[in-house]
Design a protein around this motif. Structure first.
Motif, short mmCIF file in Angstrom:
data_model
loop_
_atom_site.label_atom_id
_atom_site.label_comp_id
_atom_site.label_asym_id
_atom_site.label_seq_id
_atom_site.Cartn_x
_atom_site.Cartn_y
_atom_site.Cartn_z
N SER A 68 -24.60 40.02 -10.93
CA SER A 68 -23.89 38.83 -10.47
C SER A 68 -24.83 37.76 -9.89
O SER A 68 -24.39 36.84 -9.22
CB SER A 68 -22.84 39.21 -9.42
OG SER A 68 -23.45 39.58 -8.20
N PHE A 69 -26.12 37.87 -10.22
CA PHE A 69 -27.07 36.84 -9.81
C PHE A 69 -26.62 35.49 -10.34
O PHE A 69 -26.22 35.36 -11.49
CB PHE A 69 -28.47 37.17 -10.35
CG PHE A 69 -29.44 36.04 -10.23
CD1 PHE A 69 -30.09 35.81 -9.03
CD2 PHE A 69 -29.69 35.21 -11.30
CE1 PHE A 69 -30.99 34.75 -8.92
CE2 PHE A 69 -30.58 34.16 -11.19
CZ PHE A 69 -31.24 33.93 -9.99
N GLN A 70 -26.68 34.45 -9.48
CA GLN A 70 -26.26 33.12 -9.91
C GLN A 70 -27.39 32.11 -9.93
O GLN A 70 -27.55 31.38 -10.89
CB GLN A 70 -25.15 32.59 -8.99
CG GLN A 70 -23.85 33.34 -9.17
CD GLN A 70 -22.76 32.76 -8.31
OE1 GLN A 70 -22.93 32.54 -7.12
NE2 GLN A 70 -21.62 32.51 -8.93
N ARG A 71 -28.17 32.07 -8.84
CA ARG A 71 -29.13 30.99 -8.73
C ARG A 71 -30.22 31.36 -7.74
O ARG A 71 -29.99 32.09 -6.79
CB ARG A 71 -28.39 29.75 -8.22
CG ARG A 71 -29.23 28.54 -8.10
CD ARG A 71 -28.36 27.31 -8.12
NE ARG A 71 -29.22 26.22 -8.42
CZ ARG A 71 -29.38 25.17 -7.65
NH1 ARG A 71 -28.68 25.04 -6.56
NH2 ARG A 71 -30.21 24.22 -7.99
N ALA A 72 -31.42 30.82 -7.96
CA ALA A 72 -32.53 30.99 -7.02
C ALA A 72 -33.23 29.65 -6.87
O ALA A 72 -33.35 28.89 -7.83
CB ALA A 72 -33.51 32.03 -7.53
N ARG A 73 -33.66 29.36 -5.64
CA ARG A 73 -34.34 28.09 -5.40
C ARG A 73 -35.38 28.26 -4.30
O ARG A 73 -35.09 28.82 -3.25
CB ARG A 73 -33.35 27.02 -4.99
CG ARG A 73 -34.01 25.69 -4.73
CD ARG A 73 -33.01 24.56 -4.64
NE ARG A 73 -33.71 23.36 -4.28
CZ ARG A 73 -33.57 22.72 -3.13
NH1 ARG A 73 -32.70 23.15 -2.25
NH2 ARG A 73 -34.25 21.65 -2.88
N VAL A 74 -36.58 27.76 -4.56
CA VAL A 74 -37.64 27.71 -3.56
C VAL A 74 -37.58 26.32 -2.94
O VAL A 74 -37.55 25.31 -3.66
CB VAL A 74 -39.01 27.97 -4.19
CG1 VAL A 74 -40.13 27.79 -3.17
CG2 VAL A 74 -39.06 29.37 -4.79
N VAL A 75 -37.58 26.23 -1.62
CA VAL A 75 -37.50 24.94 -0.94
C VAL A 75 -38.90 24.34 -0.90
O VAL A 75 -39.87 25.00 -0.54
CB VAL A 75 -36.93 25.12 0.49
CG1 VAL A 75 -36.92 23.80 1.23
CG2 VAL A 75 -35.53 25.70 0.41
N ARG A 76 -38.98 23.05 -1.28
CA ARG A 76 -40.27 22.34 -1.37
C ARG A 76 -40.27 21.11 -0.48
O ARG A 76 -39.24 20.50 -0.24
CB ARG A 76 -40.54 21.94 -2.81
CG ARG A 76 -40.56 23.12 -3.73
CD ARG A 76 -41.26 22.81 -5.04
NE ARG A 76 -41.56 24.04 -5.75
CZ ARG A 76 -42.63 24.78 -5.52
NH1 ARG A 76 -43.49 24.43 -4.61
NH2 ARG A 76 -42.83 25.88 -6.19
#
Length: 147
Positions: A68-76
């Motif tokens: 059920s993985f949806q999204r991943a984001r590294v904050v920059r």
């Protein structure tokens, strides 16, 4: 898909993109439009201690084994584009969220072991903060009236 259904879908997507969330943290209040890209009802993990070599793609590859993985984001950083050393991963199902927390905490992603915590993004919403402040005032008043 009919023309009417297509127009409704576009209007709904546009409203979601235009949605702004008022946030508060560290005494600062601001509008955060980046939350429009994330589902409202997800289960989100804060991923800390990320190295400069970790980007959205690396974080996605690390967590996309969960169904059920949806999204991943590294904050920059907006000016430099460098990683701030943390990011977020979103899951649709709580079981995958729990499994990921147990299995992935301390695992190496890139050159460092990551530290996982339950994300507190909802607690920084302005309406939630104001509600907590009201509840705190009521409790303080009740306590003061007892003494």
């Amino acid at each position: 898909m009919s023309k009417q259904a297509f127009e409704i879908k576009i209007t709904t997507e546009r409203k979601k993109k235009d949605r702004k969330t008022v946030r508060i943290a560290g005494g600062t209040v601001w509008e955060d439009t980046s939350l429009a890209d994330w589902p409202d009802d997800d289960f989100r993990i804060f991923c800390g201690d990320l190295g400069n070599d970790v980007n959205d793609e690396v974080l996605t590859r690390t967590f996309n084994k969960f169904p059920s993985f949806q999204r991943a984001r590294v904050v920059r950083d907006k000016r430099t584009g460098k990683s701030k050393g943390f990011g977020f991963v979103s899951f649709r199902e709580p079981a995958d969220f729990i499994r990921a927390m147990k299995e992935m905490d301390g695992r190496y992603v890139g050159s460092r072991p990551i530290k996982l915590r339950k994300s507190t993004w909802r607690q920084r919403s302005l309406d939630v903060v104001k509600k907590k402040e009201r509840e705190k005032q009521v409790l303080l008043q009740a306590f003061n009236s007892m003494t």
